[in-house]
Enzyme design. Sequence first.
Site, PDB file in Angstrom:
ATOM      1  N   TYR A 143      -4.764  -5.394  -6.466  1.00  0.00           N
ATOM      2  CA  TYR A 143      -4.234  -6.730  -6.175  1.00  0.00           C
ATOM      3  C   TYR A 143      -5.285  -7.795  -6.489  1.00  0.00           C
ATOM      4  CZ  TYR A 143      -1.985 -10.467  -3.425  1.00  0.00           C
ATOM      5  OH  TYR A 143      -1.398 -11.640  -3.003  1.00  0.00           O
ATOM      6  N   VAL A 185       0.249  -8.769   8.965  1.00  0.00           N
ATOM      7  CA  VAL A 185      -0.091  -8.818  10.386  1.00  0.00           C
ATOM      8  C   VAL A 185       0.915  -9.622  11.214  1.00  0.00           C
ATOM      9  CG1 VAL A 185      -1.745 -10.770  10.203  1.00  0.00           C
ATOM     10  CG2 VAL A 185      -2.017  -9.048  11.977  1.00  0.00           C
ATOM     11  N   PHE A 189       3.056  -7.777  14.135  1.00  0.00           N
ATOM     12  CA  PHE A 189       2.830  -8.097  15.555  1.00  0.00           C
ATOM     13  C   PHE A 189       4.120  -8.612  16.205  1.00  0.00           C
ATOM     14  CE2 PHE A 189      -2.110  -8.886  15.528  1.00  0.00           C
ATOM     15  CZ  PHE A 189      -2.291  -7.560  15.149  1.00  0.00           C
TER      16      PHE A 189
HETATM   17  P1  NAD Z   1       7.002 -10.990  -1.454  1.00  0.00           P
HETATM   18  O1  NAD Z   1       6.620  -9.564  -1.595  1.00  0.00           O
HETATM   19  O2  NAD Z   1       8.014 -11.357  -0.429  1.00  0.00           O
HETATM   20  O3  NAD Z   1       7.528 -11.579  -2.845  1.00  0.00           O
HETATM   21  C1  NAD Z   1       7.172 -11.067  -4.102  1.00  0.00           C
HETATM   22  C2  NAD Z   1       8.437 -10.976  -4.945  1.00  0.00           C
HETATM   23  O4  NAD Z   1       8.100 -10.507  -6.252  1.00  0.00           O
HETATM   24  C3  NAD Z   1       9.452  -9.970  -4.382  1.00  0.00           C
HETATM   25  O5  NAD Z   1      10.734 -10.545  -4.371  1.00  0.00           O
HETATM   26  C4  NAD Z   1       9.364  -8.792  -5.350  1.00  0.00           C
HETATM   27  O6  NAD Z   1      10.566  -8.047  -5.411  1.00  0.00           O
HETATM   28  C5  NAD Z   1       9.011  -9.502  -6.639  1.00  0.00           C
HETATM   29  N1  NAD Z   1       8.333  -8.656  -7.633  1.00  0.00           N
HETATM   30  C6  NAD Z   1       7.287  -7.820  -7.437  1.00  0.00           C
HETATM   31  N2  NAD Z   1       6.922  -7.237  -8.589  1.00  0.00           N
HETATM   32  C7  NAD Z   1       7.755  -7.719  -9.549  1.00  0.00           C
HETATM   33  C8  NAD Z   1       7.883  -7.499 -10.938  1.00  0.00           C
HETATM   34  N3  NAD Z   1       7.083  -6.635 -11.589  1.00  0.00           N
HETATM   35  N4  NAD Z   1       8.865  -8.153 -11.620  1.00  0.00           N
HETATM   36  C9  NAD Z   1       9.702  -9.011 -10.974  1.00  0.00           C
HETATM   37  N5  NAD Z   1       9.628  -9.257  -9.650  1.00  0.00           N
HETATM   38  C10 NAD Z   1       8.659  -8.615  -8.943  1.00  0.00           C
HETATM   39  O7  NAD Z   1       5.640 -11.794  -1.225  1.00  0.00           O
HETATM   40  P2  NAD Z   1       5.364 -13.352  -0.975  1.00  0.00           P
HETATM   41  O8  NAD Z   1       4.567 -13.448   0.254  1.00  0.00           O
HETATM   42  O9  NAD Z   1       6.603 -14.144  -1.118  1.00  0.00           O
HETATM   43  O10 NAD Z   1       4.382 -13.666  -2.183  1.00  0.00           O
HETATM   44  C11 NAD Z   1       4.777 -14.406  -3.323  1.00  0.00           C
HETATM   45  C12 NAD Z   1       3.571 -14.632  -4.231  1.00  0.00           C
HETATM   46  O11 NAD Z   1       2.577 -15.391  -3.524  1.00  0.00           O
HETATM   47  C13 NAD Z   1       2.893 -13.347  -4.692  1.00  0.00           C
HETATM   48  O12 NAD Z   1       2.473 -13.500  -6.029  1.00  0.00           O
HETATM   49  C14 NAD Z   1       1.679 -13.242  -3.788  1.00  0.00           C
HETATM   50  O13 NAD Z   1       0.622 -12.544  -4.389  1.00  0.00           O
HETATM   51  C15 NAD Z   1       1.344 -14.711  -3.563  1.00  0.00           C
HETATM   52  N6  NAD Z   1       0.598 -14.877  -2.301  1.00  0.00           N
HETATM   53  C16 NAD Z   1       1.241 -14.791  -1.097  1.00  0.00           C
HETATM   54  C17 NAD Z   1       0.496 -14.911   0.076  1.00  0.00           C
HETATM   55  C18 NAD Z   1       1.141 -14.840   1.426  1.00  0.00           C
HETATM   56  O14 NAD Z   1       0.413 -14.839   2.421  1.00  0.00           O
HETATM   57  N7  NAD Z   1       2.440 -14.804   1.567  1.00  0.00           N
HETATM   58  C19 NAD Z   1      -0.890 -15.122   0.006  1.00  0.00           C
HETATM   59  C20 NAD Z   1      -1.493 -15.189  -1.235  1.00  0.00           C
HETATM   60  C21 NAD Z   1      -0.735 -15.087  -2.392  1.00  0.00           C
HETATM   61  N1  UDP Z   2      -3.851  -6.161  10.660  1.00  0.00           N
HETATM   62  C1  UDP Z   2      -3.841  -5.619  11.932  1.00  0.00           C
HETATM   63  N2  UDP Z   2      -2.725  -4.971  12.359  1.00  0.00           N
HETATM   64  C2  UDP Z   2      -1.603  -4.856  11.594  1.00  0.00           C
HETATM   65  C3  UDP Z   2      -1.616  -5.423  10.291  1.00  0.00           C
HETATM   66  C4  UDP Z   2      -2.766  -6.056   9.851  1.00  0.00           C
HETATM   67  O1  UDP Z   2      -4.837  -5.715  12.671  1.00  0.00           O
HETATM   68  O2  UDP Z   2      -0.619  -4.259  12.067  1.00  0.00           O
HETATM   69  C5  UDP Z   2      -5.067  -6.881  10.219  1.00  0.00           C
HETATM   70  C6  UDP Z   2      -5.621  -6.440   8.863  1.00  0.00           C
HETATM   71  O3  UDP Z   2      -6.497  -5.351   9.017  1.00  0.00           O
HETATM   72  C7  UDP Z   2      -6.316  -7.700   8.412  1.00  0.00           C
HETATM   73  C8  UDP Z   2      -5.459  -8.832   8.995  1.00  0.00           C
HETATM   74  O4  UDP Z   2      -4.719  -8.239  10.058  1.00  0.00           O
HETATM   75  O5  UDP Z   2      -7.603  -7.783   8.963  1.00  0.00           O
HETATM   76  C9  UDP Z   2      -4.501  -9.447   7.996  1.00  0.00           C
HETATM   77  O6  UDP Z   2      -3.774  -8.419   7.386  1.00  0.00           O
HETATM   78  P1  UDP Z   2      -2.597  -8.662   6.367  1.00  0.00           P
HETATM   79  O7  UDP Z   2      -2.165  -7.316   5.895  1.00  0.00           O
HETATM   80  O8  UDP Z   2      -1.569  -9.543   6.966  1.00  0.00           O
HETATM   81  O9  UDP Z   2      -3.231  -9.495   5.159  1.00  0.00           O
HETATM   82  P2  UDP Z   2      -4.652  -9.563   4.428  1.00  0.00           P
HETATM   83  O10 UDP Z   2      -5.177 -10.897   4.792  1.00  0.00           O
HETATM   84  O11 UDP Z   2      -5.552  -8.471   4.908  1.00  0.00           O
HETATM   85  O12 UDP Z   2      -4.314  -9.414   2.988  1.00  0.00           O
END
Ligand code: NAD
Ligand code: UDP
Length: 310
Positions: A143, A185, A189
């Site tokens: 990732y 997380v 939770f």
């Molecule tokens: P999510 O898993 O809900 O959404 C990702 C979507 O992408 C899903 O609908 C999945 O089916 C689709 N997908 C995955 N692989 C694919 C592929 N090869 N082709 C077409 N579709 C595909 O996650 P999210 O939280 O909505 O995240 C959306 C974006 O934001 C991601 O790129 C993620 O890395 C980025 N992001 C999210 C967070 C967060 O905390 N939510 C933090 C940092 C970055």
């Molecule tokens: N975490 C936890 N319990 C859970 C899921 C996650 O303590 O059931 C912790 C995890 O180890 C990390 C933080 O919560 O330190 C955030 O985890 P998450 O998977 O949401 O995202 P990350 O920021 O690690 O990508």
Amino acid sequence: MRILVTGGAGFLGSHLCDRLIEQGHDVVCLDNYFTGSKKNVEHLIGNPRFELVRHDITLPILLEVDRIYNLACPASPVHYQYNPVKTIKTSLLGSVNMLGLAKRVKARILQASTSEVYGDPTVHPQTEEYWGNVNPIGIRSCYDEGKRVAETLFMDYHRQNKVDIRIVRIFNTYGPRMHPNDGRVVSNFIMQALQNKDITVYGDGSQTRSFCFASDLIEAILSTMEQTESIGPINIGNPGEFTILELAEKVIKLTGSKSKIITLPLPSDDPKQRKPDISQAKKVLNWEPKVNLDEGLAQTIEYFSKPIPL
Ligand code: NAD
Ligand code: UDP
């Protein structure tokens, strides 16, 4: 405009589709439904300005669009580690395909990057200038390194081919439409607390995260795309910093749960601290988050308290 949202049936993608439709655009929502669900966009199906396409971005696609939001990629460690080769292909081949499309049709393209490009950061809070501390061969690397190489591709297509790009680095974001079994997380939770099950804190719970509510994040992404001052990367997140133990206690309090906190082993390479420096977002986008953790958790708890469409 006609706007492509890859990963549009996911948690953040579906909220983005909602806002773009509200703004009067035509939206093409593309997804392979790995972690997303048609249910997240069901209410948009039938709208003449909304199209849903089942497609995997690791394969090329020909479309005519003005904007591309590239969100396709599993975001939860549990899901991105399920098939790590596929995860890195999604960031690498997916970015090549979407940048190629942007180049061909002269669309502006935004990459949903992540705070994970900073790895286990030694600079705190994290500024965009910091290059990060990432393990290239660990279980999170599919990732982290995938997102880093995607940023490289975006910058090189920009410098070499003049593709009009934007990059946002998203810090942990939560809210309604997170998958209940997503493994992140906040959803873990809340689901555990609502079922009075043990709350699983990994490690001693002293690691920190900064949690941004989905609606705040979407506004920042929209304005990053439309402003012309900076191509990024721009950090987007809520600078409020909480230990995971504090989060567990908050969730128990807000749900009135009888759950007990238990500790489980900390997964490898789990970052010890994370907090965005959002000075750039404040300056360039005139943006800062409005929803604090208690308010955002209350709305998310309400969502998870009702039967969840999956
Ligand atoms: P999510 O898993 O809900 O959404 C990702 C979507 O992408 C899903 O609908 C999945 O089916 C689709 N997908 C995955 N692989 C694919 C592929 N090869 N082709 C077409 N579709 C595909 O996650 P999210 O939280 O909505 O995240 C959306 C974006 O934001 C991601 O790129 C993620 O890395 C980025 N992001 C999210 C967070 C967060 O905390 N939510 C933090 C940092 C970055
Ligand atoms: N975490 C936890 N319990 C859970 C899921 C996650 O303590 O059931 C912790 C995890 O180890 C990390 C933080 O919560 O330190 C955030 O985890 P998450 O998977 O949401 O995202 P990350 O920021 O690690 O990508």
